[in-house]
Design an enzyme around this catalytic site. Structure first.
Site, short mmCIF file in Angstrom:
data_model
loop_
_atom_site.label_atom_id
_atom_site.label_comp_id
_atom_site.label_asym_id
_atom_site.label_seq_id
_atom_site.Cartn_x
_atom_site.Cartn_y
_atom_site.Cartn_z
N ARG A 25 0.83 -1.45 -0.08
CA ARG A 25 0.03 -0.01 -0.06
C ARG A 25 0.83 1.38 0.02
O ARG A 25 1.94 1.18 0.09
CB ARG A 25 -0.74 0.12 1.23
CG ARG A 25 -2.21 -0.97 1.06
CD ARG A 25 -3.53 -0.45 1.71
NE ARG A 25 -3.50 0.97 1.20
CZ ARG A 25 -4.33 2.09 1.89
NH1 ARG A 25 -4.71 1.77 2.99
NH2 ARG A 25 -4.58 3.20 1.41
N ARG A 45 3.15 -4.84 3.89
CA ARG A 45 2.55 -5.00 5.29
C ARG A 45 2.09 -6.43 5.26
O ARG A 45 1.80 -7.30 4.30
CB ARG A 45 0.96 -4.19 5.23
CG ARG A 45 1.19 -2.67 5.13
CD ARG A 45 -0.11 -2.00 5.11
NE ARG A 45 0.07 -0.56 5.15
CZ ARG A 45 -1.05 0.27 5.21
NH1 ARG A 45 -2.07 -0.28 5.33
NH2 ARG A 45 -0.61 1.50 5.36
N ASP A 50 -3.08 -0.82 8.66
CA ASP A 50 -2.01 0.28 8.89
C ASP A 50 -1.01 -0.39 9.93
O ASP A 50 0.14 -0.10 9.73
CB ASP A 50 -2.60 1.69 9.42
CG ASP A 50 -3.42 2.40 8.13
OD1 ASP A 50 -3.31 1.89 7.08
OD2 ASP A 50 -3.99 3.36 8.42
N TYR A 179 1.69 16.27 8.13
CA TYR A 179 0.37 16.57 8.77
C TYR A 179 0.67 16.39 10.21
O TYR A 179 1.52 15.18 10.44
CB TYR A 179 -1.10 16.02 8.32
CG TYR A 179 -0.97 14.93 8.22
CD1 TYR A 179 -1.78 14.04 9.42
CD2 TYR A 179 -0.40 13.78 7.26
CE1 TYR A 179 -1.95 12.82 9.42
CE2 TYR A 179 -0.67 12.56 7.28
CZ TYR A 179 -1.39 12.05 8.45
OH TYR A 179 -1.44 10.40 8.46
N TYR A 181 -1.78 15.62 14.23
CA TYR A 181 -2.91 16.01 15.02
C TYR A 181 -2.37 16.74 16.15
O TYR A 181 -1.83 16.31 17.31
CB TYR A 181 -3.33 14.61 15.50
CG TYR A 181 -4.18 13.99 14.30
CD1 TYR A 181 -5.61 13.90 14.45
CD2 TYR A 181 -3.47 12.93 13.33
CE1 TYR A 181 -6.29 13.45 13.51
CE2 TYR A 181 -4.27 12.61 12.52
CZ TYR A 181 -5.79 12.72 12.51
OH TYR A 181 -6.58 12.19 11.58
N GLU A 225 -3.46 14.41 5.15
CA GLU A 225 -2.47 14.24 4.01
C GLU A 225 -2.51 15.17 2.75
O GLU A 225 -3.60 15.65 2.36
CB GLU A 225 -2.87 12.83 3.41
CG GLU A 225 -2.56 11.77 4.61
CD GLU A 225 -3.43 10.28 4.09
OE1 GLU A 225 -2.78 9.34 4.49
OE2 GLU A 225 -4.30 10.58 3.33
N ARG A 245 -6.16 16.64 2.05
CA ARG A 245 -7.44 15.77 2.27
C ARG A 245 -8.18 16.47 3.40
O ARG A 245 -7.66 16.86 4.22
CB ARG A 245 -6.78 14.24 2.60
CG ARG A 245 -7.73 13.48 3.13
CD ARG A 245 -7.36 12.07 3.51
NE ARG A 245 -8.27 11.28 4.13
CZ ARG A 245 -7.78 9.95 4.43
NH1 ARG A 245 -6.74 9.51 3.99
NH2 ARG A 245 -8.89 8.98 5.06
N ARG A 340 -14.24 4.94 -2.71
CA ARG A 340 -13.03 5.04 -3.47
C ARG A 340 -13.05 4.49 -4.70
O ARG A 340 -12.56 3.08 -4.64
CB ARG A 340 -12.10 4.56 -2.66
CG ARG A 340 -11.55 5.59 -1.31
CD ARG A 340 -10.50 5.00 -0.50
NE ARG A 340 -10.15 5.81 0.50
CZ ARG A 340 -9.28 5.81 1.43
NH1 ARG A 340 -8.42 4.83 1.19
NH2 ARG A 340 -8.98 6.63 2.65
N TYR A 370 -5.03 5.31 -3.15
CA TYR A 370 -4.03 6.47 -2.99
C TYR A 370 -3.15 6.38 -4.24
O TYR A 370 -2.96 5.43 -5.05
CB TYR A 370 -2.69 6.11 -1.73
CG TYR A 370 -3.25 6.46 -0.33
CD1 TYR A 370 -4.77 6.33 -0.07
CD2 TYR A 370 -2.15 6.99 0.34
CE1 TYR A 370 -5.16 6.71 1.30
CE2 TYR A 370 -2.94 6.98 1.76
CZ TYR A 370 -4.01 7.02 2.04
OH TYR A 370 -4.62 7.42 3.30
N GLU A 387 -2.91 2.81 -6.25
CA GLU A 387 -3.56 1.39 -5.75
C GLU A 387 -4.86 1.18 -6.53
O GLU A 387 -5.68 2.22 -6.77
CB GLU A 387 -3.98 2.03 -4.30
CG GLU A 387 -2.94 2.10 -3.47
CD GLU A 387 -3.20 2.26 -2.08
OE1 GLU A 387 -2.55 2.27 -1.09
OE2 GLU A 387 -4.33 2.89 -1.87
#
Length: 428
Positions: A25, A45, A50, A179, A181, A225, A245, A340, A370, A387
């Site tokens: 990914r 992965r 994630d 980015y 938080y 993102e 985003r 998506r 993505y 993707e």
């Protein structure tokens, strides 16, 4: 095994090995002009989740005319920290030295992003490796967390770079989109963060990658993102365009006149939709080889409303507005508001005006996610790493090479015509 990508055809570079097992990914794409080399990065992965990211992988592609010959998959074990998983590849090429910097984050164990946001306890590290031979070999990892973020880390619940490519500005500055938080305050009695919100920002270097710093948060809107592209209007002023985003069903756009330290004119673009919860997208700037009629509908009812502006930079932006741009923008993103699906390529011939995006040319019909774009200006070529799949977007990461003329033939100069149907632009 070597593979060859021919122009106008999709070529799978990373394939899911099992629908419950090894998955690739988060694509990132970089083109190095002197060596005619594409670098295609992704996360490997153990599952699609994630928190099950392992490490980054790379495939190098040699461009020969309108063909790309791809080498074998290579694990980038240099891009690791003990006890951490590696995520979010974000490469940038420094033209003067020829050095490729690959930024990424290393996240402790299986700690999820949600756990970091709720607890306010960051588990991510800001890292990079570099290559001086177009990705054939790589340096040891360098952890920049303390240098770039330092004491501010207590206000960053978590953070990430990219994913996707960074850029070098005309000034020589290297820019890595990121980015965080951000935690504005705490409930001290419970030791829990209060009103944590994500905001995009830039990480940059003015000394060819020796030292790095971060710019101001893009506020007040929630942005996650992002990618950036430098555009130049007829007045000659370079402006940094940011596409971010959001969870607001529309893409956020902002402009910077100080090389990414701060952004103004933050707004939602009604022409660029987001699916529920949003999705990463990619943007590149380029100088067109040929110029059809430009977009006329800058007064569209879909023109974004300015959310934030800086008086000190308004004059420069006003000077550029309304003039034909020397730079155009290309943008890739899923085209549905519901899910998506159907990866689209959008064109903007006047980046400094509102509501001048074309209808999308559909590059892939079906599940997608993505993506990352690369512009080969002198050759009139573009690459897209994305993707996609037939049932799920994580089935493979494919590469597509296409031409400047191909874009114009599919989009036919359309910017805002309401009668155009995106299905007209679908590509097989």
């Amino acid at each position: 095994m070597e593979e060859v990508t021919t122009c106008s055809f999709n070529s799978p570079l990373f394939r899911q090995e099992d629908d419950r097992g090894i998955t690739y990914r988060i694509p990132a794409l970089l083109y190095i002009p002197p060596t005619h080399t594409f670098l295609a990065f992704a996360e490997k992965r153990s599952t699609r989740r994630d928190e099950d990211a392992l490490h980054l992988v790379l495939r190098r592609g040699l461009r020969i005319g309108q063909l790309v010959q791809w080498g074998p998959l290579k694990p980038l074990m240099e891009a690791t920290l003990p006890g951490h998983r590696t995520m979010n590849p974000c490469p940038v090429w420094e033209q003067k030295s020829g050095c490729v910097f690959l930024f990424f984050i290393c996240v402790r164990g299986h700690v999820t992003e949600r756990q970091q946001i709720v607890s306010g306890r960051n588990a991510a590290r800001l890292c990079f490796i570099y290559s001086q031979d177009a990705g054939c070999s790589w340096s040891e990892v360098r952890d920049l967390t303390e240098e770039v973020i330092g004491s501010e880390l207590k206000h960053w619940a978590t953070f990430a770079v990219g994913p996707g490519h960074g850029i070098q500005l005309q000034s020589g500055r290297l820019v890595i989109p990121a980015y965080t938080y951000y935690i504005p305050s705490w409930f001290f009695c419970f030791q829990l963060p209060c009103k944590t919100r994500p905001h995009s920002l830039m990480i940059y270097s003015d000394d060819l990658g020796v030292t790095w710093h971060h710019g101001r948060l893009i506020r007040p809107m929630v942005t996650v993102e992002c990618e950036v592209a430098e555009v130049t209007g007829r007045a000659g002023h370079p402006v940094l365009y940011c596409s971010a985003r959001t969870p607001n069903r529309c893409r956020a756009e902002a402009l910077s006149t100080d090389h990414g330290e701060g952004f103004q004119r933050l707004a939602l673009s009604r022409q660029l939709c987001e699916p529920p919860h949003g999705c990463q997208g990619s943007v590149v700037s380029f100088r067109p080889l040929e110029i059809p009629h430009r977009c006329q509908d800058s007064s569209s009812k879909d023109a974004p409303t300015i959310q934030q502006s800086s008086p000190g930079s308004s004059l420069r932006l006003e000077e550029e507005a309304g003039t034909p741009s020397e730079s155009w923008l290309l943008y890739s993103h899923p085209t549905s508001r519901k899910q998506r699906v159907d990866l689209g390529i959008y064109l903007n011939q006047t980046p400094l005006e509102a509501a001048c995006w074309s209808r999308p040319w559909i590059l892939h019909c079906g599940p997608c996610g993505y993506s990352d774009l690369a512009a080969l200006e002198e050759e009139g070529l573009f690459g897209c790493l994305f993707e996609c799949g037939t049932k799920q977007e994580c089935e493979q990461i494919a590469f597509r090479l296409f031409t400047h003329r191909e874009i114009l033939s599919h989009l036919q100069g359309d910017c805002t015509s309401p009668g155009r149907n995106p299905s007209q632009f679908k590509s097989n």
